[in-house]
Design a protein around this motif. Structure first.
Motif, PDB file in Angstrom:
ATOM      1  N   PRO A  24      -5.586   3.078  -4.390  1.00  0.00           N
ATOM      2  CA  PRO A  24      -6.540   3.822  -5.207  1.00  0.00           C
ATOM      3  C   PRO A  24      -6.587   5.277  -4.788  1.00  0.00           C
ATOM      4  CG  PRO A  24      -7.685   2.503  -3.578  1.00  0.00           C
ATOM      5  CD  PRO A  24      -6.234   2.168  -3.448  1.00  0.00           C
ATOM      6  N   GLU A  25      -7.228   6.026  -5.634  1.00  0.00           N
ATOM      7  CA  GLU A  25      -7.361   7.449  -5.393  1.00  0.00           C
ATOM      8  C   GLU A  25      -8.026   7.705  -4.053  1.00  0.00           C
ATOM      9  OE1 GLU A  25      -9.485  11.273  -7.548  1.00  0.00           O
ATOM     10  OE2 GLU A  25      -9.417   9.327  -8.533  1.00  0.00           O
ATOM     11  N   GLY A  26      -7.475   8.591  -3.302  1.00  0.00           N
ATOM     12  CA  GLY A  26      -8.094   8.944  -2.040  1.00  0.00           C
ATOM     13  C   GLY A  26      -7.547   8.175  -0.857  1.00  0.00           C
ATOM     14  N   TYR A  27      -6.822   7.128  -1.112  1.00  0.00           N
ATOM     15  CA  TYR A  27      -6.292   6.357   0.008  1.00  0.00           C
ATOM     16  C   TYR A  27      -5.072   7.075   0.573  1.00  0.00           C
ATOM     17  CZ  TYR A  27      -5.817   2.288   2.893  1.00  0.00           C
ATOM     18  OH  TYR A  27      -5.788   1.459   3.968  1.00  0.00           O
ATOM     19  N   PRO A  28      -4.802   6.894   1.839  1.00  0.00           N
ATOM     20  CA  PRO A  28      -3.653   7.601   2.439  1.00  0.00           C
ATOM     21  C   PRO A  28      -2.338   7.070   1.905  1.00  0.00           C
ATOM     22  CG  PRO A  28      -4.640   6.111   4.025  1.00  0.00           C
ATOM     23  CD  PRO A  28      -5.567   6.148   2.846  1.00  0.00           C
ATOM     24  N   ARG A  29      -2.014   7.516   0.753  1.00  0.00           N
ATOM     25  CA  ARG A  29      -0.840   7.007   0.061  1.00  0.00           C
ATOM     26  C   ARG A  29       0.422   7.251   0.870  1.00  0.00           C
ATOM     27  NH1 ARG A  29      -0.670   5.812  -5.502  1.00  0.00           N
ATOM     28  NH2 ARG A  29      -2.746   6.700  -5.719  1.00  0.00           N
ATOM     29  N   ASP A  30       0.446   8.378   1.570  1.00  0.00           N
ATOM     30  CA  ASP A  30       1.660   8.673   2.312  1.00  0.00           C
ATOM     31  C   ASP A  30       1.907   7.650   3.406  1.00  0.00           C
ATOM     32  OD1 ASP A  30      -0.659   9.566   3.493  1.00  0.00           O
ATOM     33  OD2 ASP A  30       0.339  11.144   4.613  1.00  0.00           O
ATOM     34  N   ILE A  31       0.830   7.123   3.963  1.00  0.00           N
ATOM     35  CA  ILE A  31       0.991   6.112   5.004  1.00  0.00           C
ATOM     36  C   ILE A  31       1.584   4.844   4.417  1.00  0.00           C
ATOM     37  CG2 ILE A  31      -0.256   4.594   6.575  1.00  0.00           C
ATOM     38  CD1 ILE A  31      -2.187   6.830   7.091  1.00  0.00           C
ATOM     39  N   THR A  32       0.970   4.374   3.356  1.00  0.00           N
ATOM     40  CA  THR A  32       1.472   3.142   2.777  1.00  0.00           C
ATOM     41  C   THR A  32       2.877   3.330   2.219  1.00  0.00           C
ATOM     42  OG1 THR A  32       0.267   3.712   0.772  1.00  0.00           O
ATOM     43  CG2 THR A  32      -0.762   2.120   2.236  1.00  0.00           C
ATOM     44  N   GLN A  33       3.151   4.508   1.703  1.00  0.00           N
ATOM     45  CA  GLN A  33       4.493   4.742   1.184  1.00  0.00           C
ATOM     46  C   GLN A  33       5.499   4.745   2.312  1.00  0.00           C
ATOM     47  OE1 GLN A  33       5.312   4.830  -2.136  1.00  0.00           O
ATOM     48  NE2 GLN A  33       7.332   4.584  -1.179  1.00  0.00           N
ATOM     49  N   ASP A  34       5.120   5.317   3.422  1.00  0.00           N
ATOM     50  CA  ASP A  34       6.004   5.326   4.579  1.00  0.00           C
ATOM     51  C   ASP A  34       6.283   3.903   5.037  1.00  0.00           C
ATOM     52  OD1 ASP A  34       7.390   6.534   6.825  1.00  0.00           O
ATOM     53  OD2 ASP A  34       5.716   5.801   8.019  1.00  0.00           O
ATOM     54  N   LEU A  35       5.229   3.100   5.068  1.00  0.00           N
ATOM     55  CA  LEU A  35       5.410   1.712   5.469  1.00  0.00           C
ATOM     56  C   LEU A  35       6.271   0.970   4.455  1.00  0.00           C
ATOM     57  CD1 LEU A  35       1.804   0.991   6.711  1.00  0.00           C
ATOM     58  CD2 LEU A  35       3.846   1.205   8.105  1.00  0.00           C
ATOM     59  N   CYS A  36       6.075   1.307   3.214  1.00  0.00           N
ATOM     60  CA  CYS A  36       6.894   0.693   2.159  1.00  0.00           C
ATOM     61  C   CYS A  36       8.366   1.034   2.382  1.00  0.00           C
ATOM     62  CB  CYS A  36       6.423   1.183   0.791  1.00  0.00           C
ATOM     63  SG  CYS A  36       7.556   0.840  -0.569  1.00  0.00           S
TER      64      CYS A  36
END
Lengths: 281, 164
Positions: A105-117
């Motif tokens: 969702p908006e505001g979540y540390p997307r870069d972190i999850t994307q990195d993990l992805c």
């Protein structure tokens, strides 16, 4: 109540609102009617992430994923199973982190999850089946229990963080009014302690990859507080501090802040925190 | 569950009213009320053993109201699906002087606003306010006193000698 005009008006105002509120139809309480898989809200997203992260951490090779797996004071107990995240067929192969990254969702540390992805896809190009995920989750729960025990033992050894005493230079986030106490008493009672323990452990790692995650996480929370309440960080020794931190979201964040710093934070955000976590950016 | 339902029925109106005074919006108040009770339900085993569960639920409600801006966009989407609105018609506005009163209350520093709300809405005593505000009884009394002084100025009401 006196006959002062303010009291008369206030009384009338109170009565009017109360009467209106009681005239509103009180919806019947239907806890059991809530959908089993509600839409993923911010907190639920994080909890779901916790479960998936816990499951995949062992194989993705993330050094320590306690940020997610130990839960947080704001995010409730990570009881959501993998199958709460999304329906899937038994033989469908998935990449849980990537799912989470897509659904962040908006505001979540997307870069972190994307990195993990990205890491997940690199290390497990074949993905995971439902059965494999369930097995990973079981292992992760055990792993988490071990980590938690270790961290609790470590915390117990830190007399400076004895929760039943309030150090005079305690750090805590305050609202706009000096002396106002942390206020989130209804949430996170179960996890604040373990989250704080994680914060300490992360600092022990001296800002490795996990600490970056802590910083990012803290940044979101602190920035949110600042946006909302123009919160400040103070070490006002006269400010009332209740160190039943398991009851207070802000205090838990503060304890983590001061815990990872191992020093009080003065007026404004600590330069160390600001430097390391870019909280003010 | 029965005890929770009794609790819910007894406190729903008061909590909703409290949240209206804080948010100025009935729809938001109703949504937050549901969220507050959902949290109480999740922890009912513990909450019911509180000395005053009604104070607990109000504290949670107040916290939720304060948090609403933080995650408003995300939460709203969740609320819409989790708790479909039960009120399809927005209630009639309150009389102008009443609306103005609460608008001025909302413009106060939040602890003062909450103290004055609890005072006029539910006739809470300072000790009860203190429990909800998370402060000492003396502090609650100070918040209430300051709130009344400021409201008096804002509403241009005549001060009398016995006002305190």
């Amino acid at each position: 109540m006196s006959d002062h005009p303010l009291d008369r008006l206030g009384q009338a105002a109170g009565d009017a609102v109360l009467a209106r509120a009681r005239d509103l139809p009180t919806p019947p309480w239907q806890a059991t009617a809530q959908p089993r898989r509600p839409v993923i809200r911010f907190s639920q997203f994080a909890v779901a992430t916790a479960a998936v992260a816990a499951a995949v951490a062992l194989t993705v090779g993330v050094p320590r994923l306690s940020l997610f797996t130990s839960g947080s004071p704001m995010m409730g107990t990570p009881e959501v199973g993998i199958d709460d995240v999304e329906d899937r067929s038994a033989d469908q192969r998935v990449w849980p982190y990537c799912e989470q990254a897509e659904n962040a969702p908006e505001g979540y540390p997307r870069d972190i999850t994307q990195d993990l992805c990205d890491r997940e896809r690199e290390r497990h190009p074949e993905g995971f089946t439902e059965e494999e995920l369930q097995q990973l989750q079981r292992e992760a729960v055990e792993h988490e229990a071990r980590l938690r025990a270790e961290e609790e033992a470590r915390e117990a050894a830190r007399t400076a963080w004895e929760p039943r005493t309030a150090p005079p230079d305690a750090v805590h986030l305050l609202g706009t009014e000096p002396g106002e106490q942390a206020w989130y008493t209804g949430e996170g009672a179960d996890d604040a302690e373990s989250w704080m323990a994680y914060g300490l452990a992360a600092w022990d790692d001296r800002l490795g990859a996990d600490a970056d995650e802590v910083c990012a996480w803290l940044a979101i929370e602190v920035a949110a507080v600042i946006d909302d309440d123009e919160a400040i960080v103070t070490n006002d020794p006269d400010a009332p501090v209740q160190y039943a931190y398991a009851e207070a979201e802000h205090q838990a964040v503060s304890v983590v802040l001061s815990g990872i710093l191992d020093e009080p934070v003065g007026d404004g955000l600590s330069p160390i925190v600001a430097e390391r976590c870019d909280l003010l950016g | 569950v029965e005890s929770f339902e009794r609790f819910y029925s007894a406190e729903h109106g008061g909590v909703c009213g409290l949240l209206f005074t804080m948010t100025g919006d009935w729809q938001t108040a109703e949504d937050l009320t549901q969220e507050a009770f959902a949290r109480a339900f999740q922890r009912w085993g513990r909450v019911r053993r509180h000395e005053r569960p009604e104070a607990w639920i109000r504290t949670v409600a107040v916290n939720l109201a304060r948090s609403r801006f933080r995650r408003q966009a995300v939460e709203r989407r969740g609320h819409e699906q989790l708790y479909p609105s039960v009120s399809t018609v927005e209630p009639e506005p309150l009389p102008h002087d009443i609306e103005r009163f609460w608008a001025e209350v909302r413009s106060l520093p939040r602890q003062q606003a909450l103290a004055i709300t609890l005072h006029y809405l539910e006739d809470r005593r300072p000790a009860e306010m203190a429990e909800i505000l998370g402060c000492s009884s003396t502090t609650a009394r100070v918040h209430l006193h300051r709130a009344r002084i400021r409201l008096q100025e804002k509403l241009d009401l005549v001060e009398s000698k016995d006002f305190a």
